[in-house]
Design a protein around this motif. Structure first.
Motif, PDB file in Angstrom:
ATOM      1  N   ASN A 276     -11.533   5.910  18.724  1.00 48.45           N
ATOM      2  CA  ASN A 276     -10.373   5.380  19.430  1.00 48.45           C
ATOM      3  C   ASN A 276      -9.443   6.513  19.848  1.00 48.45           C
ATOM      4  N   ALA A 277      -9.206   7.456  18.934  1.00 47.03           N
ATOM      5  CA  ALA A 277      -8.308   8.555  19.253  1.00 47.03           C
ATOM      6  C   ALA A 277      -8.897   9.421  20.362  1.00 47.03           C
ATOM      7  N   PHE A 278     -10.212   9.583  20.303  1.00 46.61           N
ATOM      8  CA  PHE A 278     -10.903  10.434  21.255  1.00 46.61           C
ATOM      9  C   PHE A 278     -10.843   9.868  22.664  1.00 46.61           C
ATOM     10  N   GLN A 279     -11.001   8.549  22.780  1.00 49.73           N
ATOM     11  CA  GLN A 279     -11.011   7.963  24.118  1.00 49.73           C
ATOM     12  C   GLN A 279      -9.604   7.809  24.662  1.00 49.73           C
ATOM     13  N   GLY A 280      -8.593   7.904  23.780  1.00 47.76           N
ATOM     14  CA  GLY A 280      -7.233   7.749  24.251  1.00 47.76           C
ATOM     15  C   GLY A 280      -6.639   9.033  24.805  1.00 47.76           C
ATOM     16  N   GLU A 281      -7.354  10.140  24.632  1.00 44.53           N
ATOM     17  CA  GLU A 281      -6.816  11.399  25.123  1.00 44.53           C
ATOM     18  C   GLU A 281      -6.732  11.399  26.646  1.00 44.53           C
ATOM     19  N   LEU A 282      -5.854  12.267  27.164  1.00 39.49           N
ATOM     20  CA  LEU A 282      -5.605  12.245  28.606  1.00 39.49           C
ATOM     21  C   LEU A 282      -6.882  12.454  29.399  1.00 39.49           C
ATOM     22  N   LYS A 283      -7.626  13.483  29.014  1.00 40.31           N
ATOM     23  CA  LYS A 283      -8.892  13.705  29.704  1.00 40.31           C
ATOM     24  C   LYS A 283     -10.009  13.472  28.694  1.00 40.31           C
ATOM     25  N   THR A 284     -10.668  12.337  28.842  1.00 41.04           N
ATOM     26  CA  THR A 284     -11.690  11.975  27.881  1.00 41.04           C
ATOM     27  C   THR A 284     -12.927  12.841  28.078  1.00 41.04           C
ATOM     28  N   GLN A 285     -13.380  13.472  26.988  1.00 40.18           N
ATOM     29  CA  GLN A 285     -14.630  14.232  27.061  1.00 40.18           C
ATOM     30  C   GLN A 285     -15.772  13.276  26.766  1.00 40.18           C
ATOM     31  N   TRP A 286     -16.240  12.637  27.816  1.00 37.27           N
ATOM     32  CA  TRP A 286     -17.198  11.557  27.611  1.00 37.27           C
ATOM     33  C   TRP A 286     -18.478  12.031  26.954  1.00 37.27           C
ATOM     34  N   ASN A 287     -18.929  13.258  27.247  1.00 36.99           N
ATOM     35  CA  ASN A 287     -20.213  13.668  26.671  1.00 36.99           C
ATOM     36  C   ASN A 287     -20.157  13.652  25.142  1.00 36.99           C
ATOM     37  N   TYR A 288     -19.013  14.112  24.573  1.00 33.77           N
ATOM     38  CA  TYR A 288     -18.903  14.086  23.113  1.00 33.77           C
ATOM     39  C   TYR A 288     -18.605  12.680  22.603  1.00 33.77           C
TER      40      TYR A 288
ATOM     41  N   VAL B 295       0.832  -1.202   0.000  1.00 30.95           N
ATOM     42  CA  VAL B 295       0.000   0.000   0.000  1.00 30.95           C
ATOM     43  C   VAL B 295       0.866   1.251   0.000  1.00 30.95           C
ATOM     44  N   SER B 296       1.940   1.232   0.783  1.00 34.52           N
ATOM     45  CA  SER B 296       2.774   2.436   0.804  1.00 34.52           C
ATOM     46  C   SER B 296       3.559   2.566  -0.499  1.00 34.52           C
ATOM     47  N   GLY B 297       3.943   1.422  -1.103  1.00 36.31           N
ATOM     48  CA  GLY B 297       4.622   1.463  -2.381  1.00 36.31           C
ATOM     49  C   GLY B 297       3.744   2.065  -3.466  1.00 36.31           C
ATOM     50  N   MET B 298       2.438   1.875  -3.356  1.00 34.31           N
ATOM     51  CA  MET B 298       1.522   2.437  -4.334  1.00 34.31           C
ATOM     52  C   MET B 298       1.150   3.869  -3.978  1.00 34.31           C
ATOM     53  N   GLY B 299       1.726   4.389  -2.905  1.00 35.07           N
ATOM     54  CA  GLY B 299       1.454   5.768  -2.507  1.00 35.07           C
ATOM     55  C   GLY B 299       0.066   5.958  -1.940  1.00 35.07           C
ATOM     56  N   LEU B 300      -0.475   4.912  -1.317  1.00 38.13           N
ATOM     57  CA  LEU B 300      -1.856   4.998  -0.847  1.00 38.13           C
ATOM     58  C   LEU B 300      -1.946   5.200   0.662  1.00 38.13           C
ATOM     59  N   LEU B 301      -0.799   5.384   1.332  1.00 38.03           N
ATOM     60  CA  LEU B 301      -0.868   5.640   2.773  1.00 38.03           C
ATOM     61  C   LEU B 301      -1.602   6.949   3.006  1.00 38.03           C
ATOM     62  N   ASN B 302      -2.350   6.999   4.089  1.00 35.62           N
ATOM     63  CA  ASN B 302      -3.115   8.193   4.419  1.00 35.62           C
ATOM     64  C   ASN B 302      -4.084   8.602   3.325  1.00 35.62           C
ATOM     65  N   SER B 303      -4.594   7.600   2.620  1.00 38.14           N
ATOM     66  CA  SER B 303      -5.600   7.894   1.610  1.00 38.14           C
ATOM     67  C   SER B 303      -6.717   6.864   1.771  1.00 38.14           C
ATOM     68  N   PRO B 304      -7.961   7.287   1.580  1.00 37.86           N
ATOM     69  CA  PRO B 304      -9.050   6.304   1.723  1.00 37.86           C
ATOM     70  C   PRO B 304      -8.868   5.111   0.785  1.00 37.86           C
TER      71      PRO B 304
ATOM     72  N   SER C 261      -5.151  12.749  11.158  1.00 36.87           N
ATOM     73  CA  SER C 261      -6.490  12.745  11.733  1.00 36.87           C
ATOM     74  C   SER C 261      -7.528  13.208  10.726  1.00 36.87           C
ATOM     75  N   GLU C 262      -7.138  13.961   9.674  1.00 35.52           N
ATOM     76  CA  GLU C 262      -8.202  14.345   8.743  1.00 35.52           C
ATOM     77  C   GLU C 262      -8.658  13.170   7.880  1.00 35.52           C
ATOM     78  N   GLU C 263      -7.908  12.078   7.883  1.00 35.73           N
ATOM     79  CA  GLU C 263      -8.327  10.917   7.100  1.00 35.73           C
ATOM     80  C   GLU C 263      -9.061   9.880   7.953  1.00 35.73           C
ATOM     81  N   PHE C 264      -9.171  10.107   9.256  1.00 38.59           N
ATOM     82  CA  PHE C 264      -9.742   9.110  10.161  1.00 38.59           C
ATOM     83  C   PHE C 264     -11.172   8.719   9.774  1.00 38.59           C
TER      84      PHE C 264
END
Lengths: 341, 351
Positions: B306-318, B207-216, B296-299
């Motif tokens: 996953n990224a949201f819950q891994g933050e130091l202080k999780t904003q559970w409401n969001y 995938v990286s050889g085809m230049g598709l990393l960070n692409s949908p 993160s713009e490709e997430f």
């Protein structure tokens, strides 16, 4: 005025259907000429290869080529991704993985996390698969009874199967928080708060519980299909002979359900060995490395750490591949002996 | 004992009487409903609570939160308390600040005079608060629309391509006699035996050889040739009579036209099942996007969660609101199409 507002949904609908029709029209007509030409060149039957091409390219690129490259990665070192820049180091990766003073004590191993992951995976698989099959079987038997609202109950048990593993993990994380609802219930009954996901044994328990919760419905469905395929008159004959329910279950239900049981057992095993998503979000493999399993070790070694040790990750993948190969072969053998016998 | 248990589990013939085994059955099913639906319901309920209400312990069942009031002379809204007076009656007062065991409170109608109250003599006023801002904020403050779009794009494009490519392969394998057909079939079925988890590193290289990393497209391409899909469609297409195809050939239709105009429409039921599964697979996929998409713009939504819950202080409401929005489409698909899904699994064991 009024007319304008009434017609806008129709207009949107007309645009959408028009676009769809145009796309299908193009899909029909653009390949038409090249296809006719190919038909003349290749002849009637060999044209099939043209239909197969996209799939074969994708399979080759993303499944079969990677298998070959994986072997190459496993015998090369360094941190480069590009194969030609990687130095050949022979079996060093494997030696590293298997360097242990005492195989029963993973702290004596060079890659102690790898052995920890193997040990955790073995423990997880042996407990989880048994519970999975057991609860799926009980649920399937209950759902197979003459009950009101069977369709509803069946979908109740099936619902979590469709959820994203990440969603499943978050649903339970929210319940298992220190100030979560489970601790509230326990405290209201006079107990004390438990830090569910910070205690190694409890987090192992919850990892098993949550994966069984999430996947059970799938296996229940397969077993239920098997139960419903058992002809009624077999049971009626057993009743004539005044066979006890236990005997009926052991001598009729279980043997006739065996093919489905084997499928369920095999699928559950192969799936359990590869467990990653739910656990990664629920516990992150912790506390410490208490719930780190094999796939997470591969992910951590190859992708998550600063130094990406692709060679080591590839070597560990090969170990996983061997395990899965043995399991698949055992399944094939078991299902074949069942059909023959 | 064993007999009893098994009798309960295996009895399929119900009589008029409500037997003990029936009680056990419905007991098991009721617990099941609570255990299976309960956690998701709890999540959905919690997602409508305000941040303050989420911090309460024990958590209230319904979205109740501490009531607050604007009081003249104070910049921020003050929390309201029900205060027990010395004569036993109760009034509602706003708390200005708390010092040790003494709370300084004011009557909202008379903001001038501060009354000192023992903290034990006061109780928070709770009111029903539906925190819809948990949802609306997602659209304004966060990259949520971007994540949603990424997920939708990957799901739709991958599903369309999966259907077309797999149907083409299935058509070739079911309706043509050519040399190497068995070999190709085994080749594709062989891919079933190779789970993606064991080729992570080299697939990453490709995938990286085809230049598709960070692409949908790095997520889409490896996913669209599914051996289960080919297998399922092939089994279905085998049941389409060859006469239809021969008749079309008589009429000088090209092979592509036969595929697109005859075989595809006739395979609609199988295609529908595969479409549903493909949507589920792509919408829920986690490990592969986690490796391929690092910006993160490709997430996709699962990655964002996953990224949201891994933050130091999780904003559970969001986080909770976002989780609900992630599971909503799947739930709708399930509610309307569950017959297809369950029959698809029961017949092919696909997952």
């Amino acid at each position: 005025m009024n007319d304008k507002f009434a017609s806008w949904p129709h207009r949107v609908l007309a645009v959408v259907t028009g676009a769809l029709r145009a796309i299908t029209h193009l899909m029909l007509n653009i390949p038409e000429r090249p296809m006719r030409w190919a038909q003349r060149v290749l002849g009637g039957q060999r044209i099939a290869w043209l239909f197969l091409t996209p799939n074969l390219i994708i399979f080759s690129l993303f499944t079969f080529l990677p298998i070959l490259i994986n072997f190459y990665y496993a015998v090369t070192g360094g941190v480069q991704l590009w194969p030609s820049e990687r130095p050949f180091i022979g079996t060093e990766n494997f030696q590293k993985l298997f360097a242990c003073d005492n195989y029963f004590d993973y702290s004596t191993c060079d890659q102690d996390l790898f052995w920890r992951a193997i040990y955790n995976s073995m423990k997880f698989v042996s407990i989880q698969v048994v519970l999975m099959v057991l609860f799926s079987l009980i649920t399937a038997l209950v759902l197979n009874r003459k009950i009101v609202g069977r369709g509803f109950f069946r979908s109740v048990y099936f619902f979590p199967v469709l959820l994203s593993p990440v969603v499943v993990a978050l649903v339970w994380r929210w319940i298992l928080l220190r100030d979560g609802v489970l601790n509230a219930i326990i405290e209201s009954m006079g107990g004390e708060k438990v830090l569910w996901l910070l205690d190694p044994s409890w987090s192992f328990f919850w990892v098993i519980f949550v994966t069984v919760w999430a996947q059970m419905g799938f296996y229940t469905l397969i077993l239920l299909a098997g139960l419903q395929a058992i002809p009624r008159d077999v049971y009626e004959a057993a009743q004539m002979d005044r066979a006890s329910p236990w005997r009926t279950f052991r001598k009729i239900t279980l043997p006739l359900l065996m093919p489905n049981m084997i499928v369920v057992l095999a699928l559950a095993l192969i799936r359990a060995v590869q467990t990653f998503d739910e656990v990664f979000v629920l516990t992150g493999g912790g506390p410490g490395s208490a719930t780190t399993f094999l796939v997470q070790y591969i992910y951590n070694t190859g992708f998550a750490q600063q130094i990406q040790r692709f060679g080591l990750a590839a070597a560990a993948s090969l170990v996983l591949a061997v395990v899965l190969f043995i399991l698949t072969m055992a399944q094939l053998r078991a299902s074949r002996s069942k059909i023959d016998g | 004992m064993a007999n009893r248990v098994v009798q309960f589990l295996t009895r399929t013939r119900g009589h008029g009487r409500f037997h003990l085994t029936d009680w056990l059955t419905y007991g098991y099913l009721t617990i099941g409903v609570f255990l299976m639906f309960g956690p998701v319901m709890w999540l959905a309920l919690s997602s409508f609570k305000t941040e303050a209400a989420l911090l309460q312990f024990p958590p209230p069942l319904l979205p109740y939160g501490p009531a607050e009031a604007e009081v003249e002379g104070y910049d921020r809204p003050l929390p309201l308390y029900r205060v027990e007076k010395e004569d036993g009656s109760e009034t509602i007062m706003a708390q200005v600040r708390r010092i040790g065991l003494i709370a300084q409170m004011v009557d909202p109608d008379d903001p001038g005079t501060i009354v000192k109250v023992n903290v034990k003599k006061r109780k928070r006023v709770e009111e029903f608060q539906l925190a819809t801002e948990n949802y609306s904020d997602l659209w304004r403050q966060f990259d949520f629309p971007q994540y949603l779009w990424n997920s939708v794009f990957i799901t739709i494009v991958a599903t369309i391509l999966t259907l077309i490519f797999n149907a083409m392969a299935a058509f070739a394998l079911s309706k043509y006699q050519f040399r190497g057909r068995t070999a190709v079939f085994l080749f594709i079925i062989g891919a079933l035996m190779i789970p993606p988890t064991i080729v992570l590193v080299p697939t990453y290289l490709v995938v990286s050889g085809m230049g598709l990393l960070n692409s949908p497209w790095g997520v889409i391409w490896p996913a669209i040739a599914t051996p289960t899909g080919v297998f399922m469609l092939r089994q279905y297409m085998l049941t389409i009579p060859d006469d239809l195809i021969d008749a079309a050939r008589m009429d000088n239709a090209s092979e592509w036209r036969i595929f697109w105009r005859i075989v595809m429409p006739l395979s609609a039921p199988a295609l529908a099942v595969l479409a549903i599964f493909s949507v589920m697979w792509r919408w829920n996929e986690f490990l592969w996007p986690l490796i391929v998409l690092n910006r993160s713009e490709e997430f996709t939504l699962p990655l964002a969660l996953n990224a949201f819950q891994g933050e130091l202080k999780t904003q559970w409401n969001y986080l909770l609101a976002m989780t609900v929005l992630t599971l909503l489409p799947v739930t709708f698909v399930f509610a309307f199409l569950q017959r297809y899904i369950t029959s698809g699994i029961a017949s092919a064991g696909v997952k």
